[in-house]
Design a protein around this motif. Structure first.
Motif, mmCIF file in Angstrom:
data_model
loop_
_atom_site.group_PDB
_atom_site.id
_atom_site.type_symbol
_atom_site.label_atom_id
_atom_site.label_comp_id
_atom_site.label_asym_id
_atom_site.label_seq_id
_atom_site.Cartn_x
_atom_site.Cartn_y
_atom_site.Cartn_z
ATOM 1 N N ARG A 184 0.805 -1.233 0.056
ATOM 2 C CA ARG A 184 0.141 -0.007 0.072
ATOM 3 C C ARG A 184 0.836 1.369 0.075
ATOM 4 N N LEU A 185 2.137 1.221 0.717
ATOM 5 C CA LEU A 185 2.622 2.461 0.939
ATOM 6 C C LEU A 185 3.523 2.379 -0.282
ATOM 7 N N THR A 186 3.863 1.397 -1.087
ATOM 8 C CA THR A 186 4.699 1.279 -2.451
ATOM 9 C C THR A 186 3.918 1.972 -3.548
ATOM 10 N N ALA A 187 2.684 1.937 -3.411
ATOM 11 C CA ALA A 187 1.631 2.122 -4.674
ATOM 12 C C ALA A 187 1.431 3.658 -3.954
ATOM 13 N N THR A 188 1.223 3.918 -3.014
ATOM 14 C CA THR A 188 0.850 5.373 -2.466
ATOM 15 C C THR A 188 2.120 6.124 -3.015
ATOM 16 N N THR A 189 3.234 5.943 -2.443
ATOM 17 C CA THR A 189 4.549 6.634 -3.060
ATOM 18 C C THR A 189 4.674 6.641 -4.384
ATOM 19 N N ASP A 190 4.315 5.595 -5.346
ATOM 20 C CA ASP A 190 4.660 5.538 -6.676
ATOM 21 C C ASP A 190 3.600 6.561 -7.373
ATOM 22 N N TYR A 191 2.341 6.603 -6.868
ATOM 23 C CA TYR A 191 1.177 7.596 -7.192
ATOM 24 C C TYR A 191 1.743 8.715 -6.884
ATOM 25 N N PHE A 192 2.154 9.253 -5.703
ATOM 26 C CA PHE A 192 2.439 10.512 -5.408
ATOM 27 C C PHE A 192 3.827 11.064 -6.201
ATOM 28 N N ASN A 193 4.610 9.821 -6.520
ATOM 29 C CA ASN A 193 5.740 10.439 -7.482
ATOM 30 C C ASN A 193 5.038 10.702 -8.819
ATOM 31 N N ARG A 241 4.372 15.005 -12.590
ATOM 32 C CA ARG A 241 3.385 16.101 -13.205
ATOM 33 C C ARG A 241 3.263 17.483 -13.029
ATOM 34 N N ASN A 242 3.437 17.767 -11.629
ATOM 35 C CA ASN A 242 3.814 19.080 -11.269
ATOM 36 C C ASN A 242 4.926 19.779 -11.675
ATOM 37 N N MET A 243 5.842 18.997 -11.592
ATOM 38 C CA MET A 243 7.206 19.439 -11.953
ATOM 39 C C MET A 243 7.097 19.646 -13.708
ATOM 40 N N VAL A 244 6.467 19.057 -14.377
ATOM 41 C CA VAL A 244 6.326 19.253 -15.637
ATOM 42 C C VAL A 244 5.864 20.473 -15.805
ATOM 43 N N GLN A 245 4.687 20.593 -15.167
ATOM 44 C CA GLN A 245 3.740 22.131 -15.121
ATOM 45 C C GLN A 245 4.727 23.175 -14.996
ATOM 46 N N VAL A 246 5.730 23.089 -13.897
ATOM 47 C CA VAL A 246 6.515 24.075 -13.264
ATOM 48 C C VAL A 246 7.297 24.340 -14.365
ATOM 49 N N ARG A 247 7.991 23.456 -15.202
ATOM 50 C CA ARG A 247 8.963 23.581 -16.193
ATOM 51 C C ARG A 247 8.151 24.384 -17.632
ATOM 52 N N GLU A 248 7.090 23.734 -17.672
ATOM 53 C CA GLU A 248 6.228 24.318 -18.918
ATOM 54 C C GLU A 248 6.028 25.769 -18.625
ATOM 55 N N GLU A 249 5.607 26.104 -17.400
ATOM 56 C CA GLU A 249 5.646 27.645 -17.105
ATOM 57 C C GLU A 249 6.618 28.396 -17.345
ATOM 58 N N THR A 250 7.924 27.690 -16.857
ATOM 59 C CA THR A 250 8.993 28.571 -17.000
ATOM 60 C C THR A 250 9.688 28.515 -18.417
ATOM 61 N N VAL A 251 9.184 27.766 -19.359
ATOM 62 C CA VAL A 251 9.594 27.784 -20.669
ATOM 63 C C VAL A 251 8.591 28.826 -21.376
ATOM 64 N N ASN A 290 2.713 14.912 1.921
ATOM 65 C CA ASN A 290 1.770 13.834 1.571
ATOM 66 C C ASN A 290 2.501 12.472 1.726
ATOM 67 N N MET A 291 3.806 12.491 1.235
ATOM 68 C CA MET A 291 4.666 11.465 1.286
ATOM 69 C C MET A 291 4.931 11.041 2.914
ATOM 70 N N SER A 292 5.297 12.008 3.822
ATOM 71 C CA SER A 292 5.284 11.633 4.943
ATOM 72 C C SER A 292 4.310 11.327 5.728
ATOM 73 N N LYS A 293 2.990 11.636 5.411
ATOM 74 C CA LYS A 293 1.812 11.164 5.872
ATOM 75 C C LYS A 293 1.601 9.686 5.525
ATOM 76 N N ALA A 294 1.822 9.425 4.388
ATOM 77 C CA ALA A 294 1.697 7.902 4.034
ATOM 78 C C ALA A 294 2.906 6.972 4.699
ATOM 79 N N ALA A 295 3.984 7.716 4.978
ATOM 80 C CA ALA A 295 5.023 6.895 5.701
ATOM 81 C C ALA A 295 4.854 6.735 7.067
#
Length: 508
Positions: A144-153, A158-168, A422-427
């Motif tokens: 459950r933690l692994t699936a949650t971690t991978d989902y949050f990853n 996706r958020n980092m892609v959005q940040v980089r797209e906004e920067t571009v 969110n990762m710390s809460k799952a952990a």
């Protein structure tokens, strides 16, 4: 983000079947399709399909059969012995018989009346099943933690892609402004070049962010049992939800509910039973047996009256001296018991550390969310001011690029703070042992009152359709189909050609 773990098997199976059908999981060849997935879906799919859980289920099955065998070994045993022989030589001349061949049949019904070794084996097997049940629960929590971690990853990527797209997009707009001013003759060519370099760097960062997202998707696909090339569309967003609980409460909960601690407890019990089993070799055993024997000149004929007999009796065995072999076995069992006790103590210490670490990380990330959110607003304002000043001719291009970098950093820090929270809460949930299918505390309470594993499961199970053993008729889920011989040969040739071209270019 709240982590929802409850549900029943029907929901999990329905989710698994729906997603499997959507992507053609059992079809060949497998093609990449887009699948909408929530965090709850990911966890359910992982619990239903993950191969590590299925291996733990097999361990429970094996422990159950080991207990069954130990229990049955205390019951009656029926054996049949058959011999066929022909006697010749001088013995035949001295003791003439009318029979050329002799066949004997002997049936024996025996049962142990007192055997402390068998009792210790049964106790050891019972505790082994208890440990397997709780290890299965711990495995489910880990998955459950692994699936949650991978989902949050995925969400973070996706958020980092959005940040980089906004920067571009921001730098591209700024480059347009610089080019316009350069054509008007108000700025130097150096501003254009610097802006172009900054934009190129941002585009490279965007490429890396998109690759991180693709890797995160493939990783989650592997955990939940989907083909690695399946395209996922996540339906959740990274957000902040207050979690108000003291560290002491989290620690106390973890010490009571962690399934691995309960499993380690029964491993100690199992080792204690092993010491009893080794010590039982110093005690006598008592057995009862009844036999019936017949013999004749044919395989199953009773024609020799002197061989027709039955017996009924008791036998006792006591090994008085075995050159201290039993003493060595007892010492070995006690050494393994000490190892199990140390492992239990280490598990409890690790629980305290795990909870403490996850809790501190949660609180640190919580504080960072507020500061980084403010920093984003400040960085946006600073960037807008820098652009206005540059376009008005009172600011420099360096100020704009510095403000752009600060804005990207602030957005990245805010996304990372949400991710870390969110990762710390799952952990923390995992460190505390928040159950998936089995309440470890209730399970231990029932076992400690002298009940068996079945009663403990019934009392501790959290929903009716929890999977605690491998379902009857379950088959190993097939892996993705391997390439055909022709496809493999073609791939090999392409790899060789690519490597040769690469090496040739590198050699120039």
């Amino acid at each position: 983000m709240a982590l929802k773990t409850k549900g029943n098997l029907a929901g999990r199976i329905a989710c698994a079947l729906a997603l499997s059908a959507a992507i053609g999981l059992f079809a060949a060849p497998v093609s990449a399709e887009t699948v909408k997935l929530s965090l709850a879906d990911s966890v359910q799919m992982a619990l239903a399909n993950n191969r590590t859980i299925k291996q733990s289920l097999a361990d429970v099955d094996a422990a159950h059969e080991q207990l069954h065998a130990a229990n049955r070994s205390a019951g009656p045993l029926l054996t049949w012995d058959w011999t066929g022989s022909r006697v010749g030589g001088k013995v035949k001349e001295l003791n003439p018989t009318p029979y050329k061949d002799t066949y004997e049949n002997k049936a024996t019904l025996s049962m142990a009346l007192f055997d402390p070794t068998i009792n210790a084996q049964r106790k050891e097997a019972r505790y082994g099943l208890n440990a397997a049940d709780l290890t299965l629960e711990q495995t489910k929590q880990t998955i459950r933690l692994t699936a949650t971690t991978d989902y949050f990853n995925i969400l973070q990527a996706r958020n980092m892609v959005q940040v980089r797209e906004e920067t571009v997009a921001t730098l591209a707009k700024h480059l347009d402004d610089v080019n316009a001013q350069f054509r008007a003759g108000t700025v130097a060519r150096a501003d254009v070049l610097a802006s172009e370099v900054e934009l190129a760097n941002a585009q490279q960062a965007l490429t890396s962010a998109k690759n991180d997202y693709a890797v995160a998707v493939a990783t989650l696909n592997n955990v939940i049992g989907l083909p690695t090339d399946t395209t996922l569309e996540t339906s959740d967003e990274m957000r902040y939800t207050v979690y108000d609980l003291a560290l002491s409460d989290c620690t106390d909960y973890g010490l009571v509910y962690r399934a691995d601690a309960a499993a380690a407890h029964y491993t100690v019990k199992q080792a204690e039973a092993a010491v009893e089993q080794a010590s039982a070799a110093n005690l006598p055993t008592l057995n009862a047996a009844a036999t019936r024997s017949i013999a004749g000149e044919h395989a199953f004929k009773n024609s020799m009256r002197d061989k027709d007999m039955w017996t009924l009796g008791l036998s006792a065995t006591w090994r008085i001296f075995d050159n201290e072999a039993t003493t060595a076995q007892i010492r070995e069992a006690k050494a393994k018991l000490r190892k199990a006790e140390e492992a239990l103590a280490a598990t409890n210490e690790r629980i305290r550390l795990d909870v403490h670490t996850a809790y501190l990380n949660l609180r640190a990330a919580e504080q960072n969310i507020d500061t980084t959110e403010k920093a984003v607003k400040q960085a946006e304002e600073d960037y807008n001011i820098a652009r206005v000043r540059y376009n008005a001719g009172v600011g420099t291009n360096l100020e704009v690029m510095r403000a752009s970098d600060n804005l990207t950093t602030a957005r990245t820090n805010y996304a990372t703070a949400l991710y870390n929270y969110n990762m710390s809460k799952a952990a923390l949930d995992n460190a505390m042992g928040v159950p998936v299918d089995l309440d470890a505390m209730q399970y231990r309470r029932v076992i400690d009152h002298g009940k068996r594993a079945r009663a403990a499961r019934e009392a501790a199970v959290l929903h009716e359709d929890a999977v605690l053993e491998t379902p009857k008729g379950a088959q190993v889920r097939p892996a993705e189909p391997a390439p055909t011989a022709e496809e493999a040969a073609a791939s090999i040739e392409r790899v060789r050609a690519a490597n040769a071209a690469y090496e040739m270019t590198m050699a120039k």
